[in-house]
Motif scaffolding. Structure first.
Motif, PDB file in Angstrom:
ATOM      1  N   ARG A 167     -18.777  31.756  -2.857  1.00 10.95           N
ATOM      2  CA  ARG A 167     -18.343  32.740  -4.000  1.00 10.95           C
ATOM      3  C   ARG A 167     -19.492  32.559  -4.975  1.00 10.95           C
ATOM      4  O   ARG A 167     -19.531  33.478  -5.624  1.00 10.95           O
ATOM      5  CB  ARG A 167     -17.300  32.069  -4.797  1.00 10.95           C
ATOM      6  CG  ARG A 167     -15.845  32.026  -3.874  1.00 10.95           C
ATOM      7  CD  ARG A 167     -15.363  33.090  -3.385  1.00 10.95           C
ATOM      8  NE  ARG A 167     -16.208  33.301  -1.781  1.00 10.95           N
ATOM      9  CZ  ARG A 167     -15.821  34.275  -0.815  1.00 10.95           C
ATOM     10  NH1 ARG A 167     -14.970  35.233  -0.977  1.00 10.95           N
ATOM     11  NH2 ARG A 167     -16.194  34.112   0.093  1.00 10.95           N
ATOM     12  N   ARG A 168     -20.144  31.452  -5.188  1.00  7.49           N
ATOM     13  CA  ARG A 168     -21.329  31.292  -6.116  1.00  7.49           C
ATOM     14  C   ARG A 168     -22.544  32.071  -5.438  1.00  7.49           C
ATOM     15  O   ARG A 168     -23.183  32.881  -6.307  1.00  7.49           O
ATOM     16  CB  ARG A 168     -21.807  29.938  -6.122  1.00  7.49           C
ATOM     17  CG  ARG A 168     -23.130  29.827  -7.060  1.00  7.49           C
ATOM     18  CD  ARG A 168     -23.187  28.017  -7.301  1.00  7.49           C
ATOM     19  NE  ARG A 168     -23.288  27.345  -6.221  1.00  7.49           N
ATOM     20  CZ  ARG A 168     -24.551  27.078  -5.647  1.00  7.49           C
ATOM     21  NH1 ARG A 168     -25.485  27.588  -6.141  1.00  7.49           N
ATOM     22  NH2 ARG A 168     -24.505  25.976  -4.574  1.00  7.49           N
TER      23      ARG A 168
ATOM     24  N   VAL B 259     -32.857  33.703  -4.828  1.00  5.04           N
ATOM     25  CA  VAL B 259     -31.743  34.292  -4.187  1.00  5.04           C
ATOM     26  C   VAL B 259     -30.950  34.960  -5.401  1.00  5.04           C
ATOM     27  O   VAL B 259     -31.097  34.507  -6.378  1.00  5.04           O
ATOM     28  CB  VAL B 259     -30.777  33.386  -3.438  1.00  5.04           C
ATOM     29  CG1 VAL B 259     -31.634  32.663  -2.471  1.00  5.04           C
ATOM     30  CG2 VAL B 259     -30.357  32.035  -4.514  1.00  5.04           C
ATOM     31  N   ALA B 260     -30.032  36.009  -5.030  1.00  8.19           N
ATOM     32  CA  ALA B 260     -29.360  36.650  -6.020  1.00  8.19           C
ATOM     33  C   ALA B 260     -28.187  35.818  -6.621  1.00  8.19           C
ATOM     34  O   ALA B 260     -27.673  35.994  -7.802  1.00  8.19           O
ATOM     35  CB  ALA B 260     -28.690  38.013  -5.622  1.00  8.19           C
ATOM     36  N   GLY B 261     -27.545  34.729  -5.980  1.00  9.08           N
ATOM     37  CA  GLY B 261     -26.477  34.084  -6.573  1.00  9.08           C
ATOM     38  C   GLY B 261     -26.669  33.047  -7.539  1.00  9.08           C
ATOM     39  O   GLY B 261     -28.090  32.968  -8.010  1.00  9.08           O
ATOM     40  N   LEU B 262     -25.628  32.651  -8.222  1.00  6.34           N
ATOM     41  CA  LEU B 262     -25.841  31.658  -9.115  1.00  6.34           C
ATOM     42  C   LEU B 262     -26.077  30.421  -9.155  1.00  6.34           C
ATOM     43  O   LEU B 262     -25.897  29.904  -7.905  1.00  6.34           O
ATOM     44  CB  LEU B 262     -24.532  31.660 -10.160  1.00  6.34           C
ATOM     45  CG  LEU B 262     -23.839  32.928 -10.625  1.00  6.34           C
ATOM     46  CD1 LEU B 262     -22.565  32.734 -11.424  1.00  6.34           C
ATOM     47  CD2 LEU B 262     -25.037  33.605 -11.569  1.00  6.34           C
TER      48      LEU B 262
ATOM     49  N   ALA C 102     -15.151  31.834 -13.871  1.00  5.35           N
ATOM     50  CA  ALA C 102     -16.600  31.603 -14.019  1.00  5.35           C
ATOM     51  C   ALA C 102     -17.228  32.465 -12.713  1.00  5.35           C
ATOM     52  O   ALA C 102     -18.202  33.103 -12.634  1.00  5.35           O
ATOM     53  CB  ALA C 102     -17.095  30.350 -13.777  1.00  5.35           C
ATOM     54  N   LEU C 103     -16.305  32.137 -11.424  1.00  8.56           N
ATOM     55  CA  LEU C 103     -16.720  32.818 -10.293  1.00  8.56           C
ATOM     56  C   LEU C 103     -16.157  34.183  -9.875  1.00  8.56           C
ATOM     57  O   LEU C 103     -16.452  34.691  -9.088  1.00  8.56           O
ATOM     58  CB  LEU C 103     -16.643  31.723  -9.018  1.00  8.56           C
ATOM     59  CG  LEU C 103     -17.212  30.700  -8.994  1.00  8.56           C
ATOM     60  CD1 LEU C 103     -16.596  29.617  -8.142  1.00  8.56           C
ATOM     61  CD2 LEU C 103     -18.536  30.755  -8.536  1.00  8.56           C
ATOM     62  N   GLN C 104     -15.237  34.677 -11.088  1.00 10.46           N
ATOM     63  CA  GLN C 104     -14.758  35.869 -11.012  1.00 10.46           C
ATOM     64  C   GLN C 104     -13.886  36.279  -9.746  1.00 10.46           C
ATOM     65  O   GLN C 104     -13.994  36.957  -8.811  1.00 10.46           O
ATOM     66  CB  GLN C 104     -15.825  36.945 -11.123  1.00 10.46           C
ATOM     67  CG  GLN C 104     -16.598  36.909 -12.551  1.00 10.46           C
ATOM     68  CD  GLN C 104     -17.656  38.030 -12.485  1.00 10.46           C
ATOM     69  OE1 GLN C 104     -17.468  39.077 -11.987  1.00 10.46           O
ATOM     70  NE2 GLN C 104     -18.500  37.894 -13.442  1.00 10.46           N
ATOM     71  N   LEU C 105     -13.216  34.925  -9.297  1.00  8.58           N
ATOM     72  CA  LEU C 105     -12.258  35.033  -8.186  1.00  8.58           C
ATOM     73  C   LEU C 105     -11.121  35.869  -8.493  1.00  8.58           C
ATOM     74  O   LEU C 105     -10.466  36.204  -9.660  1.00  8.58           O
ATOM     75  CB  LEU C 105     -11.750  33.670  -7.929  1.00  8.58           C
ATOM     76  CG  LEU C 105     -12.746  32.449  -7.457  1.00  8.58           C
ATOM     77  CD1 LEU C 105     -11.841  31.280  -7.111  1.00  8.58           C
ATOM     78  CD2 LEU C 105     -13.573  32.972  -6.776  1.00  8.58           C
TER      79      LEU C 105
END
Length: 292
Positions: free
Chosen positions: A14-15, A34-37, A75-78
């Protein structure tokens, strides 16, 4: 299943999928590989210390409060299904899934209750069947038996929608949108595994499909989850051809983990006519077998 590994991999995937721009981090896309957080960014968005979030992502999620899990979800926009999955993973540490589904104590009887079969048989204009969390077809009405003839086969082992999807080449003809069906199937199984990580039957099925099919293995590793609530699907039936059906999934409260699926066609549509033709074909086919 290893609950810590499930938590770790779910949160990491998810991150990784959430970009800094999507998370509202100014200039966050600069100077990163990388594009992730980063972990620190997720922690800041959730209002947690980096050390605490790092422990959670490593799988030490037991005891995390609802407010912490809610903050991580934001935070992870689940989405709702992913949020429920995170809660299930957390509560599974203590053996109490938040879905409220009790853990099964013993194997369920192979034969469904007669009253459940009566309920299925009362649905005459739609395809109705019961499946469990392992994607086994447990019971059908006559129309479902005819519709899922490619899945049911010659009546050997219990028909299983996941095995058919990934191990039977004819599934690519039956499901014109095969890739979409494959993603849905695995995501539904992922959600079920989160609700009951101690289900050995589901563990064995995942192990079998992971060993025998590369696509399943890749999709399982993506850790995507979804509920099978309602929607539209397109099929290519070997008897009546292409047919578009709406589906509704209804939980069977007397059998935790089992779901009643009902597929219907829009009244007056070509799919409704083809469903009617399939019913006629099934009646004639059954009658011919009885006379024989």
């Amino acid at each position: 299943m290893d609950n810590k590994a499930e938590v770790r991999e779910f949160l990491m995937t998810r991150r990784a999928r959430l970009t800094p721009d999507a998370a509202g981090i100014p200039g966050g896309s600069n100077r990163r590989r990388v594009a992730g957080l980063r972990r620190s960014e997720v922690a800041a968005l959730a209002g947690l210390s980096v050390e605490y979030y790092a422990r959670i992502e490593r799988g030490a999620i037991g005891g995390a409060s609802a407010s912490v899990l809610d903050a991580l979800s934001r935070a992870l926009q689940l989405d709702d299904t992913e949020h429920a999955h995170l809660l299930d993973l957390a509560r599974a540490v203590d053996g109490v899934p938040t879905s409220g589904r009790p853990r099964r104590k013993a194997a369920r009887p192979a034969t469904p209750r007669i009253s459940l079969q009566w309920a299925l048989d009362s649905i005459t204009d739609g395809i109705a069947f019961v499946r469990n969390q392992r994607q086994d077809l447990l019971a059908t009405n006559d129309l479902a038996k005819a519709f899922y003839a490619p899945v049911i086969g010659d009546g050997g082992r219990t028909p299983n929608l996941a095995r058919f999807q990934f191990l039977d080449p004819s599934s690519r003809e039956f499901y014109p949108d095969w890739d979409t069906f494959a993603e849905m199937c695995v995501a539904i199984m992922r959600a079920e595994a989160g609700r009951d990580p101690h289900d050995k039957g589901l563990q064995d099925l995942v192990g079998e499909l992971s060993t025998r099919d590369e696509t399943f293995r890749k999709l399982w590793g993506a850790h995507n989850v979804r509920n099978h609530g309602a929607g539209m699907k397109r099929f290519a039936h070997p008897v009546v051809g292409e047919i578009h059906l709406a589906y509704e999934a209804l939980a069977i409260t007397a059998d935790p983990g089992s779901v009643l699926m009902v597929y219907t066609a829009e009244p007056g549509s070509s799919s409704a006519e083809r469903l009617r033709l399939l019913g006629s074909w099934a009646a004639e086919h059954t009658g011919a077998q009885t006379q024989a």
